[in-house]
Write an enzyme that holds these catalytic residues in place. Structure first.
Site, mmCIF file in Angstrom:
data_model
loop_
_atom_site.group_PDB
_atom_site.id
_atom_site.type_symbol
_atom_site.label_atom_id
_atom_site.label_comp_id
_atom_site.label_asym_id
_atom_site.label_seq_id
_atom_site.Cartn_x
_atom_site.Cartn_y
_atom_site.Cartn_z
ATOM 1 C CG HIS A 33 -22.841 -6.077 -71.676
ATOM 2 N ND1 HIS A 33 -21.293 -5.740 -70.901
ATOM 3 C CD2 HIS A 33 -23.393 -6.593 -70.116
ATOM 4 C CE1 HIS A 33 -22.028 -5.898 -69.415
ATOM 5 N NE2 HIS A 33 -22.260 -6.363 -69.166
ATOM 6 N NE ARG A 39 -22.838 -0.191 -67.641
ATOM 7 C CZ ARG A 39 -23.757 -0.859 -68.262
ATOM 8 N NH1 ARG A 39 -24.733 -0.509 -68.727
ATOM 9 N NH2 ARG A 39 -23.525 -2.366 -68.120
#
Lengths: 251, 662
Positions: free
Chosen positions: B257, B273
């Protein structure tokens, strides 16, 4: 804005030696007596009690029992008394504490061993007793558009749904020490959560059956230790007062 | 010998296990769930950002449907997935969200009117239609064409797990906590249950069942730094592997990740994000558009993690006592957004870093996060080689994710697979096929073997320490079987892991207590973890191509001509130090979406000999059916509905696609 390097815990420099006193007892062992044992270790930057306890177990006390899962303050496994106050060990930085730290298991719950207590059995019986699920006659039709919900209402429900059943509020509760069947702030908060949920068809009379007694909302002595220690900062004080008012008006 | 009988033994109390148990219970079967920890503490609770389902309610999700979700998922997988399973999944995901809505999950909802959002570092205004008001909304995640990720703030996994935990209580399902399955009971290619240890008393109980389900999550903890909870040690796969019969699929497919905090390795959700957060380097420069002009920060996770690593290798990382890192900047979202929609992130930053992410940047770097590999199953969830053994969720290689999983597809897989697989298990258990007649002597044999192993571990005072071997394994995995891999390092990894496995057969424990004994637990898990690690390392060494999260610097090309196939590993003999590897081809001729460029990352692949023909076929069918509805076209390209349990076959209603029967 760039993170202020001084704030970053990972940049801390420290040379402290910590002394950690742990209340130890293994109820499985008939020879075992509850006692404090003391461990010393060098503090490292960014050290949490999760890191410290694992290091103690690895290097000094292989039989030491404690519970962690997420080690990120999300799962509620690691509630314990940290210098006498209930809290989540995984997200407690040693740098926020003095060089001498005392750890003990949460009171009220059944002791499994050392710092490990059976909050699971407590949560299960609470769920069964208070029926902590949405009561709806019809099953959701999963092929159709979902039922609408007011966006604010959804957020209000989530606010109360954030309880992780860590048990800190129960351990901090004066009433729970005196009444073993007291549902505690976690239980009352759950009821407030389902009462708020338009999908739950239960009426105030139904909720009264579940918490309208001295083991429910009327047992609370308003000491509010629960509100002070809740790691998720749930509005427990407000919910207790609210549910008591609602239950008091049920005929 | 303590013996318990049940119809369906579910090992693992996270989202997948609980949903599977609820499914079989509702079909009238008896079931027991075993869990290492109280079920609501399972690692599923840590899923923050949300689950993908193409409801298409919000303005940014309009036009979304199963076809778009399917395409995103297949591209995300780098064509490594089983496309029929991906179809089953995208079709059932909206039903799963709606079921959970009925069961109390407080999904965030669409609010009609205008609102501000941050997209590509700019404030934009989104206008939600009044007709969508109050329906379930969605946020943006990486690798997706539409905003499709349904969420409850950033505590989605928690809200889902508590809803399912409470549903399992409502359905009267016994969840036995602090129980660990040590071995599967099996003979002649048929699984009969498991030998289970009570972690408090140390007592063994044998559970005999018609069907056994492994839903124990991933194997992140074989890596030194992982976002996974500490119980995600891959031991569920370990017990399947140790049967010598069950196959593990694509174990080398491991996801990193992009944004775990440094040094704790705790996840900050992709929602950061998705909601508009940016990645910055040592100079404060937003570097992702330089590498990925199209998707920027929201390319798939494998691509973003590699770009970050690449950028740090160029000296653009921020130096720290814990190694280099980059910055995640969510200050652009504003305090109100951070405090409402990213509150877990805020708490994590506050408690573990001492910063306020509404004003400070967050130190992050790519960290092990997800196991695409797992117990290889058919579309029914049943092991391909061990009858009566099922797997679902992260523990399974069902194989929806191929070589890279999209954010929001794992938490969706847990409940979708639980729904689908539980129906197949119930069908199985209600058929004559599931009848079992095993002698108690067989159960006793497995029971005695496990007890013997524990006794031996406690009695033998060998010279090796569990924690030394374990730590070394974790280091090897992160250093040599990480984001970027090379043949040389993988050779070293395989060699040294074998030595560790050898050493692990000579452990010496300090304590000799049979009951609660954390040292003993770590010791007996160690060999299982090493075997799992060897499957990962050997699979990675043999796969001389780059696909999805498996990135070989010495073989940077995706090589469909040689490697469009699934790695299968088994552990044939107990004394082996290496798994046996086999491969299962992926059929290009049957693909709805033939292999091509993903649209992000590097366009660099070698075609499979069948690809060109299949592309022509697909194009011809599409031309021939021009004007037909999308369901008809899909059905001609790759029928899948017949694979689904009947109760999940109906079409999903959307605002723009009213249900024809309503």
């Amino acid at each position: 804005m760039q993170a202020n390097a001084r704030n970053l815990i990972m940049n801390e420099t420290t040379t402290r030696t910590l002394t950690i006193q742990i209340l130890r007892h293994n109820p499985q062992d008939p020879e075992s007596e509850p006692r404090f044992e003391s461990y010393q270790l060098d503090e490292a930057p960014g050290m949490t009690l999760f890191i410290a306890l694992n290091q103690i177990r690895d290097e000094q006390a292989p039989s030491l029992q404690f519970d962690f899962v997420c080690r990120a303050g999300i799962c509620g496994s690691c509630g314990m008394l940290i210098n006498g106050r209930p809290g989540l060990a995984c997200r407690t930085l040693t740098s926020k504490l003095g060089p001498e730290i005392t750890l003990a298991p949460l009171p009220v719950f059944k002791l499994i061993g050392d710092l490990s207590v059976d909050t699971g059995a407590w949560a299960r019986q609470m769920g069964e007793r208070l029926e902590t699920w949405v009561h709806q006659e019809s099953e959701p039709d999963i092929d159709r558009l979902e039922e609408r919900m007011d966006p604010d209402r959804a957020e209000e429900i989530y606010e109360l749904d954030r309880c992780i059943e860590c048990g800190c509020c129960i351990a901090a509760c004066g009433t729970a020490r005196m009444r073993k069947d007291f549902v505690g702030a976690a239980g009352i908060n759950k009821m407030a959560r389902f009462r708020l949920d338009p999908r739950d068809e239960r009426s105030d009379e139904d909720f009264y059956e579940l918490v309208g007694s001295d083991d429910g909302v009327f047992g609370c002595m308003t000491l509010l230790g629960c509100n002070d220690v809740c790691p998720k900062e749930l509005p427990l004080q407000t919910q207790l007062a609210f549910m008591r008012r609602k239950m008091a008006s049920v005929k | 010998m303590k013996l318990v009988y049940t119809d369906v033994l579910v090992i693992g109390g996270g989202l997948a296990g609980l949903r599977a148990a609820i499914g079989v219970k509702r079909r009238g079967l008896d079931t027991v769930v075993l869990s290492l920890v109280p079920a609501k503490r399972s690692h599923s609770a840590a899923a923050q950002g949300g689950m993908q389902a193409s409801l298409a309610n919000s303005a940014m999700g309009r036009g979304d449907n199963e076809d778009v979700h399917f395409e995103d998922t297949v591209k995300g997988s780098d064509w490594g997935c089983d496309q029929q399973v991906a179809r089953m999944f995208v079709h059932t995901a909206p039903k799963a969200v709606r079921e959970l809505a009925g069961w109390g999950v407080p999904w965030n909802r669409v609010r009609s009117g205008e609102r501000e959002a941050v997209v590509n570092a700019e404030k934009i205004t989104i206008s939600e239609s009044p007709e969508a008001h109050g329906l379930i909304t969605a946020r943006d995640f990486g690798g997706t064409k539409k905003w499709r990720t349904c969420y409850t703030s950033d505590g989605t996994g928690h809200a889902m797990l508590f809803a399912l935990g409470d549903q399992s209580i409502a359905n009267g399902i016994p969840v036995m906590e602090r129980k660990e399955a040590l071995a599967l009971i099996h003979e002649g290619g048929r699984c009969y249950g498991a030998v289970v240890r009570d972690l408090v008393t140390g007592e063994l109980t044998s559970f005999v069942a018609r069907a056994t389900v492994i839903a124990t999550g991933g194997y992140g903890r074989i890596y030194k730094v992982s976002t996974n909870g500490i119980i995600c040690e891959g031991t569920g796969m370990g017990i399947a592997l140790e049967t010598g019969v069950a196959e593990l699929g694509n174990m080398e497919a491991v996801q990193f990740h992009p944004t775990a905090i440094v040094p704790a390795g705790i996840l900050t959700t992709e929602g950061c994000r998705g909601d508009g957060g940016l990645l910055r380097d040592v100079d404060g420069h937003r570097f992702m558009p330089d590498y990925e002009p199209e998707k920027k920060e929201l390319a798939s996770r494998d691509v973003v993690s590699r770009r970050m690593t690449e950028h740090m290798r160029k000296g653009k990382g921020v130096k720290s006592p814990y190694g280099d890192h980059l910055w995640l900047d969510i200050t652009v979202l504003g305090r109100a957004h951070v405090e409402k929609n990213l509150r877990e992130v805020k708490d994590i930053c506050h408690y573990f870093l001492g910063i306020d992410p509404a004003v400070d940047w967050i130190p992050v770097r790519p960290t092990q996060h997800y196991s695409m590999g797992g117990i290889r199953t058919r579309h029914t969830g049943e092991s391909t080689t061990l009858k009566g053994l099922f797997a679902c969720g992260e523990a399974a290689c069902w194989d929806l994710h191929g070589f890279n999983r999209l954010g929001g597809n794992s938490v969706a897989e847990t409940v979708v697979a639980g729904m689908i697989v539980s129906e197949f298990i119930a069908d199985f258990c209600q058929s004559d096929e599931s009848e079992i007649s095993i002698p108690t002597s067989l159960v006793r044999e497995f029971h005695a073997r496990e007890q013997g192993r524990l006794d031996e571990l406690l009695a033998t005072k060998g010279s090796e320490r569990t924690s030394d071997i374990r730590r070394r394994m974790e280091e090897i995995m992160i250093d040599k079987v990480g984001i970027f891999r090379t043949g040389v390092e993988l050779d070293e990894a395989v060699e040294e892991l074998q030595q560790l496995l050898h050493r692990s057969r000579n452990l010496g424990l300090q304590s000799s207590v049979h009951g609660a004994n954390p040292e003993l637990v770590a010791a007996y898990r160690l060999q299982k973890m090493l075997k799992v690690a060897l499957c990962v390392a050997l699979g990675a060494r043999e796969r001389t191509e780059s696909r999805g999260a498996h990135s070989r610097e010495d073989h940077p090309q995706r090589d469909d001509s040689n490697w469009l196939k699934r790695t299968l590993t088994t552990w044939k003999n107990e004394n082996d130090t290496l798994p046996t590897i086999d491969y299962e081809p992926i059929d290009v001729a049957g693909m709805e979406l033939p292999p091509g460029f993903r649209g992000y990352g590097q366009a660099n692949h070698r075609n499979h000999p069948d690809t060109e023909a299949r592309v022509s076929e697909v194009t011809a069918i599409r031309e021939q059916l021009e004007g037909a509805d999308r369901f008809e076209i899909q059905n001609r390209l790759m029928p899948y509905k017949h694979l689904l349990p009947e109760r999940y076959r109906e079409r999903n209603e959307r605002l723009e696609e009213p249900n024809p029967s309503s």
